[in-house]
Design a protein around this motif. Structure first.
Motif, PDB file in Angstrom:
ATOM      1  N   PRO A 161       0.837  -1.205   0.000  1.00  0.00           N
ATOM      2  CA  PRO A 161       0.000   0.000   0.000  1.00  0.00           C
ATOM      3  C   PRO A 161       0.866   1.246   0.000  1.00  0.00           C
ATOM      4  CG  PRO A 161       0.086  -0.962   2.195  1.00  0.00           C
ATOM      5  CD  PRO A 161       0.791  -1.921   1.290  1.00  0.00           C
ATOM      6  N   VAL A 162       0.529   2.227  -0.841  1.00  0.00           N
ATOM      7  CA  VAL A 162       1.256   3.501  -0.890  1.00  0.00           C
ATOM      8  C   VAL A 162       0.261   4.634  -1.061  1.00  0.00           C
ATOM      9  CG1 VAL A 162       3.427   2.579  -1.782  1.00  0.00           C
ATOM     10  CG2 VAL A 162       1.631   3.243  -3.372  1.00  0.00           C
ATOM     11  N   VAL A 163       0.657   5.827  -0.632  1.00  0.00           N
ATOM     12  CA  VAL A 163      -0.192   7.009  -0.723  1.00  0.00           C
ATOM     13  C   VAL A 163       0.126   7.752  -2.014  1.00  0.00           C
ATOM     14  CG1 VAL A 163      -0.802   9.211   0.353  1.00  0.00           C
ATOM     15  CG2 VAL A 163      -0.311   7.204   1.779  1.00  0.00           C
ATOM     16  N   VAL A 164      -0.911   8.056  -2.788  1.00  0.00           N
ATOM     17  CA  VAL A 164      -0.733   8.793  -4.042  1.00  0.00           C
ATOM     18  C   VAL A 164      -1.666  10.002  -4.045  1.00  0.00           C
ATOM     19  CG1 VAL A 164      -0.101   6.694  -5.297  1.00  0.00           C
ATOM     20  CG2 VAL A 164      -2.487   7.455  -5.281  1.00  0.00           C
ATOM     21  N   ALA A 165      -1.301  11.003  -4.837  1.00  0.00           N
ATOM     22  CA  ALA A 165      -2.138  12.192  -4.997  1.00  0.00           C
ATOM     23  C   ALA A 165      -3.295  11.876  -5.946  1.00  0.00           C
ATOM     24  CB  ALA A 165      -1.312  13.347  -5.549  1.00  0.00           C
ATOM     25  N   VAL A 166      -4.486  12.341  -5.631  1.00  0.00           N
ATOM     26  CA  VAL A 166      -5.642  12.078  -6.489  1.00  0.00           C
ATOM     27  C   VAL A 166      -5.870  13.204  -7.491  1.00  0.00           C
ATOM     28  CG1 VAL A 166      -6.771  10.656  -4.749  1.00  0.00           C
ATOM     29  CG2 VAL A 166      -7.256  13.110  -4.832  1.00  0.00           C
TER      30      VAL A 166
ATOM     31  N   SER B   2       6.673  20.483  -2.647  1.00  0.00           N
ATOM     32  CA  SER B   2       6.895  20.641  -4.091  1.00  0.00           C
ATOM     33  C   SER B   2       5.655  20.142  -4.826  1.00  0.00           C
ATOM     34  CB  SER B   2       8.142  19.873  -4.541  1.00  0.00           C
ATOM     35  OG  SER B   2       8.050  18.509  -4.183  1.00  0.00           O
ATOM     36  N   PRO B   3       5.484  20.517  -6.096  1.00  0.00           N
ATOM     37  CA  PRO B   3       4.274  20.096  -6.816  1.00  0.00           C
ATOM     38  C   PRO B   3       4.175  18.580  -6.922  1.00  0.00           C
ATOM     39  CG  PRO B   3       5.472  21.804  -8.020  1.00  0.00           C
ATOM     40  CD  PRO B   3       6.376  21.352  -6.927  1.00  0.00           C
ATOM     41  N   ALA B   4       2.950  18.094  -6.954  1.00  0.00           N
ATOM     42  CA  ALA B   4       2.701  16.663  -7.121  1.00  0.00           C
ATOM     43  C   ALA B   4       1.638  16.479  -8.187  1.00  0.00           C
ATOM     44  CB  ALA B   4       2.254  16.024  -5.803  1.00  0.00           C
ATOM     45  N   ARG B   5       1.881  15.551  -9.092  1.00  0.00           N
ATOM     46  CA  ARG B   5       0.933  15.240 -10.145  1.00  0.00           C
ATOM     47  C   ARG B   5      -0.095  14.215  -9.671  1.00  0.00           C
ATOM     48  NH1 ARG B   5       0.260  18.655 -14.379  1.00  0.00           N
ATOM     49  NH2 ARG B   5       2.229  19.130 -15.460  1.00  0.00           N
ATOM     50  N   ALA B   6      -1.271  14.239 -10.287  1.00  0.00           N
ATOM     51  CA  ALA B   6      -2.296  13.244  -9.982  1.00  0.00           C
ATOM     52  C   ALA B   6      -1.743  11.845 -10.250  1.00  0.00           C
ATOM     53  CB  ALA B   6      -3.546  13.493 -10.828  1.00  0.00           C
ATOM     54  N   GLY B   7      -1.913  10.951  -9.291  1.00  0.00           N
ATOM     55  CA  GLY B   7      -1.410   9.591  -9.430  1.00  0.00           C
ATOM     56  C   GLY B   7       0.018   9.407  -8.983  1.00  0.00           C
ATOM     57  N   GLU B   8       0.685  10.491  -8.591  1.00  0.00           N
ATOM     58  CA  GLU B   8       2.090  10.393  -8.180  1.00  0.00           C
ATOM     59  C   GLU B   8       2.205   9.845  -6.763  1.00  0.00           C
ATOM     60  OE1 GLU B   8       5.925  13.369  -7.519  1.00  0.00           O
ATOM     61  OE2 GLU B   8       4.215  14.021  -8.739  1.00  0.00           O
ATOM     62  N   THR B   9       3.169   8.940  -6.564  1.00  0.00           N
ATOM     63  CA  THR B   9       3.423   8.390  -5.241  1.00  0.00           C
ATOM     64  C   THR B   9       4.157   9.420  -4.385  1.00  0.00           C
ATOM     65  OG1 THR B   9       3.583   6.144  -6.120  1.00  0.00           O
ATOM     66  CG2 THR B   9       4.562   6.538  -3.963  1.00  0.00           C
ATOM     67  N   LEU B  10       3.648   9.662  -3.175  1.00  0.00           N
ATOM     68  CA  LEU B  10       4.297  10.617  -2.274  1.00  0.00           C
ATOM     69  C   LEU B  10       5.406   9.925  -1.488  1.00  0.00           C
ATOM     70  CD1 LEU B  10       1.358  12.727  -0.814  1.00  0.00           C
ATOM     71  CD2 LEU B  10       2.701  13.115  -2.869  1.00  0.00           C
ATOM     72  N   THR B  11       6.476  10.673  -1.269  1.00  0.00           N
ATOM     73  CA  THR B  11       7.585  10.160  -0.471  1.00  0.00           C
ATOM     74  C   THR B  11       7.792  11.042   0.746  1.00  0.00           C
ATOM     75  OG1 THR B  11       9.272  11.451  -1.639  1.00  0.00           O
ATOM     76  CG2 THR B  11       8.701   9.299  -2.569  1.00  0.00           C
ATOM     77  N   ASP B  12       8.675  10.599   1.648  1.00  0.00           N
ATOM     78  CA  ASP B  12       8.884  11.331   2.889  1.00  0.00           C
ATOM     79  C   ASP B  12       9.583  12.664   2.697  1.00  0.00           C
ATOM     80  OD1 ASP B  12      11.243  10.220   2.091  1.00  0.00           O
ATOM     81  OD2 ASP B  12      11.718   9.231   3.983  1.00  0.00           O
ATOM     82  N   VAL B  13      10.163  12.915   1.516  1.00  0.00           N
ATOM     83  CA  VAL B  13      10.822  14.206   1.291  1.00  0.00           C
ATOM     84  C   VAL B  13       9.949  15.153   0.468  1.00  0.00           C
ATOM     85  CG1 VAL B  13      13.141  13.254   1.491  1.00  0.00           C
ATOM     86  CG2 VAL B  13      12.040  13.323  -0.748  1.00  0.00           C
ATOM     87  N   ARG B  14       8.694  14.791   0.247  1.00  0.00           N
ATOM     88  CA  ARG B  14       7.793  15.681  -0.481  1.00  0.00           C
ATOM     89  C   ARG B  14       6.985  16.570   0.449  1.00  0.00           C
ATOM     90  NH1 ARG B  14       7.009  14.259  -5.736  1.00  0.00           N
ATOM     91  NH2 ARG B  14       6.201  16.368  -5.890  1.00  0.00           N
ATOM     92  N   VAL B  15       7.090  16.343   1.743  1.00  0.00           N
ATOM     93  CA  VAL B  15       6.390  17.167   2.725  1.00  0.00           C
ATOM     94  C   VAL B  15       7.409  17.727   3.708  1.00  0.00           C
ATOM     95  CG1 VAL B  15       4.201  15.932   2.554  1.00  0.00           C
ATOM     96  CG2 VAL B  15       5.925  15.141   4.174  1.00  0.00           C
ATOM     97  N   LEU B  16       7.065  18.876   4.314  1.00  0.00           N
ATOM     98  CA  LEU B  16       7.962  19.479   5.289  1.00  0.00           C
ATOM     99  C   LEU B  16       8.097  18.566   6.500  1.00  0.00           C
ATOM    100  CD1 LEU B  16       6.871  23.242   5.290  1.00  0.00           C
ATOM    101  CD2 LEU B  16       8.628  22.118   3.911  1.00  0.00           C
TER     102      LEU B  16
END
Length: 234
Positions: A66-71, A113-127
């Motif tokens: 399971p992974v978190v992605v942007a919708v 940083s910007p995230a595209r729809a369907g992109e997997t989020l990582t721990d360095v994409r958030v403050l």
């Protein structure tokens, strides 16, 4: 070859009742057609069972997680909510390092940083600590927010820029006619986020997030409470 059929029958009967070691070895090295057919069938059945077992086991390289992605497309500076995200099952071998696996790990956090729809989020994409450590290149790093004395400078900054952070002596008025003494508070700070403009926001309210070693981050944060802050580009 013997020409006496009766004698041949007697010889075969004698071999079947009391076979010698030579007879047994001859049977093993020259199996009958029926014995060969049975052996082939047994081998085929064994291979079929092995194929079924492998099919049920599955390919270990195609395991899912399971992974978190942007919708939807998301802008930097956005505070993430659950409706921005969803959990999907994706192949482990296709996932980036640091992929986030639970909504609770990023919900309520600020997107860096910007995230595209369907992109997997990582721990360095958030403050957070991982972003600070990765940006600054050291484990003992912090992210400090500052408002620049000249808001127009924020328009020139981009994520990843390296800057020096300066302030001036607050005891010297800016219009006194005397030169103000600049003090370098930190060097080689990394810009991790510049809050977006627009939506009626005053440019003076824009915040620049800088990744710095912990000691320098504390110095910059304290100075920003009373002194004007600016940066110089490297």
């Amino acid at each position: 070859m013997s020409r006496n059929p009766a004698r041949n029958r007697v010889t075969r009967a004698h071999r079947s009742l009391g076979p010698s070691w030579f007879d047994r070895l001859s049977d093993l090295t020259h199996p009958s057609w029926a014995r060969t057919l049975v052996a082939r069938r047994v081998a085929a059945a064994g291979l079929a069972c092995l194929a079924v077992a492998l099919g049920l086991r599955g390919d270990p390289d195609s395991a899912h997680s399971p992974v978190v992605v942007a919708v939807r497309d998301l802008q930097p500076g956005r505070i993430l909510v659950d409706t921005d995200l969803e959990v999907r099952q994706l192949e482990v071998r296709s996932l980036p390092d640091g992929a986030v696996t639970a909504l609770s790990d990023v919900s309520g956090r600020t997107l860096a940083s910007p995230a595209r729809a369907g992109e997997t989020l990582t721990d360095v994409r958030v403050l957070g600590p991982r972003l600070a450590a990765t940006a600054a290149g050291i484990e003992d790093a912090r992210i400090v927010p500052v408002r620049l004395a000249d808001p127009a400078v924020a328009e020139l900054l981009r994520e990843g820029d390296r800057v020096d952070v300066l302030t001036v002596d607050s005891d010297t008025p800016a219009h006194s006619g005397r030169p103000q003494n600049a003090t370098v508070l930190a060097s080689d700070a990394v810009v991790v986020l510049v809050t977006p403009s627009g939506n009626g926001r005053d440019q003076r309210d824009r915040v620049v997030m800088l990744a710095l070693p912990a000691t320098e981050a504390t110095t910059v944060a304290a100075a920003s409470l009373t002194n004007a802050i600016t940066v110089t580009f490297q």
